[in-house]
Enzyme design. Structure first.
Site, mmCIF file in Angstrom:
data_model
loop_
_atom_site.group_PDB
_atom_site.id
_atom_site.type_symbol
_atom_site.label_atom_id
_atom_site.label_comp_id
_atom_site.label_asym_id
_atom_site.label_seq_id
_atom_site.Cartn_x
_atom_site.Cartn_y
_atom_site.Cartn_z
ATOM 1 N N HIS A 21 1.394 7.929 3.032
ATOM 2 C CA HIS A 21 1.093 8.255 4.352
ATOM 3 C C HIS A 21 0.460 9.737 4.572
ATOM 4 C CE1 HIS A 21 3.904 4.875 5.555
ATOM 5 N NE2 HIS A 21 2.559 4.436 6.114
ATOM 6 N N LYS A 45 6.815 -7.415 12.803
ATOM 7 C CA LYS A 45 7.605 -6.751 11.499
ATOM 8 C C LYS A 45 8.966 -6.415 12.357
ATOM 9 C CE LYS A 45 4.273 -4.441 8.851
ATOM 10 N NZ LYS A 45 3.862 -3.166 8.216
ATOM 11 N N ARG A 96 -5.169 0.318 0.267
ATOM 12 C CA ARG A 96 -4.390 0.338 -1.377
ATOM 13 C C ARG A 96 -5.045 -0.675 -1.999
ATOM 14 N NH1 ARG A 96 1.216 0.024 1.358
ATOM 15 N NH2 ARG A 96 0.016 -1.001 2.891
ATOM 16 N N SER A 134 6.003 1.426 2.315
ATOM 17 C CA SER A 134 7.366 1.646 3.085
ATOM 18 C C SER A 134 8.739 0.563 2.477
ATOM 19 C CB SER A 134 7.222 1.664 4.398
ATOM 20 O OG SER A 134 6.494 2.558 4.881
HETATM 21 P P1 ADP Z 1 1.237 -1.043 9.403
HETATM 22 O O1 ADP Z 1 2.430 -1.944 9.750
HETATM 23 O O2 ADP Z 1 0.539 -0.739 10.378
HETATM 24 O O3 ADP Z 1 0.531 -1.798 8.157
HETATM 25 P P2 ADP Z 1 2.108 0.918 7.416
HETATM 26 O O4 ADP Z 1 3.155 2.189 7.895
HETATM 27 O O5 ADP Z 1 2.689 -0.070 6.452
HETATM 28 O O6 ADP Z 1 2.024 0.407 8.852
HETATM 29 O O7 ADP Z 1 0.855 1.475 6.998
HETATM 30 C C1 ADP Z 1 0.168 2.272 7.973
HETATM 31 C C2 ADP Z 1 -1.109 2.767 7.285
HETATM 32 O O8 ADP Z 1 -0.968 3.536 6.177
HETATM 33 C C3 ADP Z 1 -2.100 1.486 6.684
HETATM 34 O O9 ADP Z 1 -3.458 1.751 7.121
HETATM 35 C C4 ADP Z 1 -1.668 1.464 5.352
HETATM 36 O O10 ADP Z 1 -2.827 0.927 4.473
HETATM 37 C C5 ADP Z 1 -1.680 2.963 5.042
HETATM 38 N N1 ADP Z 1 -0.659 3.017 3.954
HETATM 39 C C6 ADP Z 1 0.299 2.587 3.603
HETATM 40 N N2 ADP Z 1 0.974 3.196 2.606
HETATM 41 C C7 ADP Z 1 -0.155 3.664 1.998
HETATM 42 C C8 ADP Z 1 -0.354 4.218 0.484
HETATM 43 N N3 ADP Z 1 0.778 4.247 -0.220
HETATM 44 N N4 ADP Z 1 -1.309 4.910 0.366
HETATM 45 C C9 ADP Z 1 -2.524 4.711 1.089
HETATM 46 N N5 ADP Z 1 -2.251 4.410 2.485
HETATM 47 C C10 ADP Z 1 -1.390 3.820 2.773
#
Ligand code: ADP
Length: 167
Positions: A21, A45, A96, A134
């Protein structure tokens, strides 16, 4: 680098924020005038951290990394409603490994039906974070593993404390 003169909204769960992030926010703020990191609740979720805890962690990360023009907000409801209300139509998401594609297609096409002016920009993180999520951080934390190479230093103790309490 040329800076585009508009605000982008980066929505997500951030449960908890990771180096992936942070990588994305850092890339985005070099490109856009302002980045709003929007902490949302996805009804499918189950979250470990409350919205407030996620907002606080993001604020700590942003402060520690001296990221200017990045604001953290929370929103309960549809993303398109937040965008319309705030007069913003550009969304930022991360891509990703292939696993993100299917879900992102679904989200973009569905949101477009509700708000045709909305466009989504995708950025890819550094290769180091391409498999980082996460959920992975939570899985490691649950079993007392070392998360120091996956999340910003400033929030490690908060994550550890949370999992200590959940034991
Ligand atoms: P959501 O539940 O909306 O997917 P996340 O916190 O998992 O929430 O992800 C939020 C955004 O950040 C998404 O666009 C996801 O693809 C991106 N994201 C999460 N982890 C990574 C990472 N390791 N590298 C790049 N983008 C990421």
């Amino acid at each position: 680098m040329k800076k585009y003169n508009f605000t982008v909204v980066y929505p997500g769960s951030f449960d908890p924020p990771t180096n992936g992030h942070l990588d994305l926010i850092t890339r985005a703020i070099k490109m856009f005038k302002k980045v709003i990191v929007l902490v949302t609740n996805n009804t499918f979720k189950k979250y470990t951290f409350s919205v407030e805890e996620r907002v606080d962690m993001l604020n700590l990360v942003i402060k520690k990394n001296k990221l200017q023009n990045v604001k953290v907000e929370k929103h309960n409801g549809l993303l398109v409603d937040y965008l319309k209300k705030n007069n913003i139509n550009i969304v930022l998401r991360g891509l990703r490994a292939v696993s993100d594609f299917e879900y992102e297609f679904q989200m973009v096409l569905t949101n477009r039906k509700m708000f045709p002016q909305m466009e989504t920009i995708y950025l890819m993180p550094d290769i180091k974070w391409i498999y980082l999520s996460s959920s992975l951080v939570k899985e490691i934390s649950k079993f007392g593993g070392d998360i120091s190479c996956f999340v910003p230093k400033v929030i490690i103790s908060i994550i550890k404390q949370k999992f200590e309490k959940l034991k």
